[in-house]
Scaffold this motif. Structure first.
Motif, mmCIF file in Angstrom:
data_model
loop_
_atom_site.group_PDB
_atom_site.id
_atom_site.type_symbol
_atom_site.label_atom_id
_atom_site.label_comp_id
_atom_site.label_asym_id
_atom_site.label_seq_id
_atom_site.Cartn_x
_atom_site.Cartn_y
_atom_site.Cartn_z
ATOM 1 N N LYS A 369 13.165 18.935 97.395
ATOM 2 C CA LYS A 369 14.654 19.101 97.948
ATOM 3 C C LYS A 369 14.776 20.173 97.378
ATOM 4 O O LYS A 369 15.298 20.507 96.612
ATOM 5 C CB LYS A 369 14.879 17.646 97.384
ATOM 6 N N TYR A 370 15.784 21.126 98.106
ATOM 7 C CA TYR A 370 15.727 22.138 97.573
ATOM 8 C C TYR A 370 17.505 22.436 97.025
ATOM 9 O O TYR A 370 18.664 22.468 97.906
ATOM 10 C CB TYR A 370 15.868 23.165 98.824
ATOM 11 N N LYS A 371 17.258 21.861 96.106
ATOM 12 C CA LYS A 371 18.734 21.739 95.494
ATOM 13 C C LYS A 371 18.682 21.541 93.867
ATOM 14 O O LYS A 371 17.479 21.219 93.524
ATOM 15 C CB LYS A 371 19.928 20.603 96.233
ATOM 16 N N PRO A 372 19.253 21.614 93.209
ATOM 17 C CA PRO A 372 18.966 21.655 91.645
ATOM 18 C C PRO A 372 18.818 19.532 91.101
ATOM 19 O O PRO A 372 19.433 18.713 91.375
ATOM 20 C CB PRO A 372 20.628 21.600 91.154
ATOM 21 N N ALA A 373 17.957 20.041 90.127
ATOM 22 C CA ALA A 373 17.623 18.389 90.199
ATOM 23 C C ALA A 373 18.109 17.426 88.778
ATOM 24 O O ALA A 373 19.206 17.737 87.946
ATOM 25 C CB ALA A 373 15.939 18.440 89.163
ATOM 26 N N PRO A 374 18.457 16.069 89.935
ATOM 27 C CA PRO A 374 19.397 14.869 89.028
ATOM 28 C C PRO A 374 18.456 15.138 88.525
ATOM 29 O O PRO A 374 17.907 15.025 87.799
ATOM 30 C CB PRO A 374 19.909 14.382 90.471
ATOM 31 N N LYS A 375 19.361 13.957 86.961
ATOM 32 C CA LYS A 375 18.938 13.015 86.556
ATOM 33 C C LYS A 375 17.567 11.911 86.700
ATOM 34 O O LYS A 375 16.605 11.498 86.007
ATOM 35 C CB LYS A 375 20.150 12.226 85.206
ATOM 36 N N ILE A 376 18.112 11.647 87.644
ATOM 37 C CA ILE A 376 17.176 10.454 89.011
ATOM 38 C C ILE A 376 17.708 10.625 90.297
ATOM 39 O O ILE A 376 18.149 11.317 90.505
ATOM 40 C CB ILE A 376 17.367 8.543 88.607
ATOM 41 N N PRO A 377 15.463 10.831 90.927
ATOM 42 C CA PRO A 377 16.426 11.148 92.349
ATOM 43 C C PRO A 377 17.704 10.090 92.937
ATOM 44 O O PRO A 377 17.392 9.250 92.183
ATOM 45 C CB PRO A 377 14.762 11.269 92.743
ATOM 46 N N GLU A 378 17.695 10.437 94.151
ATOM 47 C CA GLU A 378 19.186 9.907 94.536
ATOM 48 C C GLU A 378 18.176 8.808 95.395
ATOM 49 O O GLU A 378 17.750 8.665 95.998
ATOM 50 C CB GLU A 378 19.862 11.271 95.671
ATOM 51 N N ARG A 379 19.854 7.908 96.179
ATOM 52 C CA ARG A 379 18.680 6.576 96.520
ATOM 53 C C ARG A 379 18.351 6.624 97.528
ATOM 54 O O ARG A 379 17.170 6.680 97.904
ATOM 55 C CB ARG A 379 19.708 5.872 96.405
ATOM 56 N N GLY A 380 19.116 7.838 98.798
ATOM 57 C CA GLY A 380 18.578 7.714 99.979
ATOM 58 C C GLY A 380 16.887 8.714 99.673
ATOM 59 O O GLY A 380 16.154 8.240 100.895
ATOM 60 N N ASP A 381 16.782 9.879 99.126
ATOM 61 C CA ASP A 381 15.449 10.316 99.008
ATOM 62 C C ASP A 381 14.830 9.494 98.558
ATOM 63 O O ASP A 381 13.281 9.954 98.784
ATOM 64 C CB ASP A 381 15.793 11.732 97.365
ATOM 65 N N VAL A 382 14.395 8.969 97.698
ATOM 66 C CA VAL A 382 13.642 7.893 97.371
ATOM 67 C C VAL A 382 13.534 7.037 97.884
ATOM 68 O O VAL A 382 11.880 6.584 98.459
ATOM 69 C CB VAL A 382 13.991 7.048 95.943
ATOM 70 N N LEU A 400 10.306 16.382 94.870
ATOM 71 C CA LEU A 400 10.245 17.828 93.885
ATOM 72 C C LEU A 400 11.753 19.145 94.470
ATOM 73 O O LEU A 400 12.246 18.791 95.290
ATOM 74 C CB LEU A 400 9.650 18.537 94.711
ATOM 75 N N HIS A 401 12.572 19.118 92.899
ATOM 76 C CA HIS A 401 13.584 19.587 92.716
ATOM 77 C C HIS A 401 13.204 21.371 92.762
ATOM 78 O O HIS A 401 12.344 21.475 92.019
ATOM 79 C CB HIS A 401 15.129 19.234 92.589
ATOM 80 N N ALA A 402 14.220 22.041 93.078
ATOM 81 C CA ALA A 402 14.711 23.808 93.082
ATOM 82 C C ALA A 402 15.357 24.249 91.222
ATOM 83 O O ALA A 402 16.252 25.374 91.130
ATOM 84 C CB ALA A 402 15.077 24.214 93.484
ATOM 85 N N SER A 403 15.068 23.781 91.082
ATOM 86 C CA SER A 403 15.466 24.014 89.436
ATOM 87 C C SER A 403 14.758 22.563 88.429
ATOM 88 O O SER A 403 14.639 21.875 88.921
ATOM 89 C CB SER A 403 17.290 23.447 89.283
ATOM 90 N N ARG A 404 14.982 23.688 87.184
ATOM 91 C CA ARG A 404 13.972 22.851 85.848
ATOM 92 C C ARG A 404 15.055 22.089 84.121
ATOM 93 O O ARG A 404 15.562 23.767 83.924
ATOM 94 C CB ARG A 404 12.899 23.062 85.507
#
Length: 450
Positions: A369-382, A400-404
């Motif tokens: 997922k080429y976007k900033p890492a959320p606290k917890i993955p978005e529901r649709g992605d899950v 896998l997100h493009a930031s840490r």
């Protein structure tokens, strides 16, 4: 910096590249952002004054009743018309874009061949961008050949009974006395193509040919054929001396180009990059070469880059294999969604970005997922990645997100859904040492699958 300055001086009003270059006002933007447009870009009838072949890469819209453009996923310099261009940056900080593109095996950028920009150089040389350099150099040489190779006058000294050109009296007298019969020493000038600029082009073509020889891809075979043809046309040209290949020497040749050979500017600027093993800085403007605008799809680059990071990092275990779920066949892991499926129904594919297998059995499915890492993955992605887990019969799934963000690890166990363990993967693309960041991510993945 000094190299760029040398070429900026050389390009000052000289050469096809300089005379044909359009200086546009840059509008800063971020991928997927909606950007308000200057009033000058709106025609009297309300339509946008934007190149037709560029407009299809955006979605014209209105924001707060102001004409705007919604950027897509492209990153780079995007000309809108002869007066304005978008300079689109990445949505997450990326410290070394060229490295990501270089490691994104199989990725090819989009090239707007009708529109040029001024590039700076970099030591990173993504293979896809070398292809752009090779094509541009070959295209420029085709134009050179159509107009005739650049020639200079070479001084030739003749000795004997058949003088040619201007006779040298003192040398003639000495030669006659030495030979005991009338003889002459004369100096003449001949036109020749065997000198600096053409020797530089020959050297650049030979370097490129060595790179492409043996590649089986049809596009690469075509480049190899064009390179061979270019070298055949330069068969009478000698090898370049080391002094011919310096940045200062090439810049001087560009600076001294006669007006009827302006096309050489394009060829020599690119030849300099090839000769010195330099790449293009995708984002940073400079004075090193004028080339077609190059656009990067960061979502595809990130996906291919992370596949390469894991494949290289896990290569020490021969039982592990990193596969591409977007394709079938060798190296691919693409599956049909239903197994079995009711007769007569279409069976859509299941295409996770990365599948890590051990001895042929999937251990971990990853969707990038080429976007900033959320606290917890978005529901649709899950929802999406759990379907992948079911179809590939593996309990470990990751987004896998493009930031840490600071203080967070490279993998986090978010929770379980039935038998599935959901992981939040993160990698800092703006890390001071991206190599260390890559190694740390690989170690975290290895801990999950062991």
């Amino acid at each position: 910096m000094r190299d760029s300055v040398a070429f900026e001086v050389a390009l000052n009003g000289r050469g096809l590249s300089s005379s044909g270059r359009i200086v546009r006002t840059a509008i800063p933007a971020i991928e997927h952002e909606t950007v308000a447009l200057p009033a000058e870009l709106v025609r009297d009838d309300g339509s946008l004054d934007v190149y037709e072949d560029v407009l299809n890469k955006f979605r014209p819209t209105y924001q707060k009743n102001i004409p705007s453009i919604q950027c897509s996923g492209w990153v780079g310099y995007i000309p809108l018309n002869d007066s304005f261009a978008l300079e689109v940056s990445t949505r997450v900080p990326v410290g070394n874009l060229e490295r990501l593109v270089g490691m994104a095996a199989g990725y090819s950028p989009a090239v707007l061949r009708k529109y040029s920009r001024l590039f700076s150089d970099t030591k990173d040389r993504p293979e896809a961008l070398v292809d752009v350099l090779a094509d541009h150099l070959l295209d420029a040489f085709d134009r050179i050949w159509a107009g005739g190779l650049l020639k200079t006058y070479d001084q030739v000294v003749n000795s004997g009974s058949m003088p040619s050109g201007r006779i040298m009296p003192f040398e003639t007298e000495l030669l006659s006395a030495k030979m005991g019969r009338p003889a002459a020493v004369s100096i003449a000038f001949r036109r020749t193509s065997d000198f600096g600029p053409n020797r530089i082009l020959r050297h650049a073509f030979e370097k490129l040919l060595a790179r492409y020889l043996g590649l089986s891809d049809p596009a690469q075979r075509m480049r190899t054929q064009r390179l061979r043809k270019a070298l055949e046309r330069l068969a009478g040209i000698g090898y370049a001396a080391r002094s011919d290949l310096t940045t200062q020497s090439i810049a001087r040749h560009v600076e001294r180009l006669p007006s009827n050979h302006a096309t050489y500017a394009d060829a020599l600027l690119v030849a300099h990059l090839v000769v010195h093993d330099l790449g293009l800085s995708i984002r940073q403007a400079g004075g090193i070469a004028i080339l077609p605008s190059i656009l990067i799809d960061m979502a595809l680059v990130f996906e291919a880059y992370m596949r390469r990071v894991l494949a290289d990092g896990l290569a020490d275990d021969p039982a592990l294999e990193v596969k591409d779920g977007n394709k079938a066949g060798e190296g691919g892991a693409k599956l049909a969604l239903y197994d079995p499926i009711a007769a007569g129904n279409a069976n859509p594919p299941v295409t996770p970005d990365i599948v890590v297998e051990k001895a042929g059995k999937p251990l971990l499915v990853i969707d990038t997922k080429y976007k900033p890492a959320p606290k917890i993955p978005e529901r649709g992605d899950v929802n999406q990645v759990v379907v992948y887990g079911v179809r590939y019969a593996t309990e470990q799934v990751m987004l896998l997100h493009a930031s840490r963000p600071n203080g967070r690890g490279h993998t986090e166990h978010c929770g379980d859904i039935g038998a599935f363990r959901i992981h939040n993967g993160m990698i800092d693309l703006n890390a001071a040492s991206i190599e260390n960041e890559e190694r740390a991510f690989v170690s975290a993945v290895r801990a999950l699958i062991n």
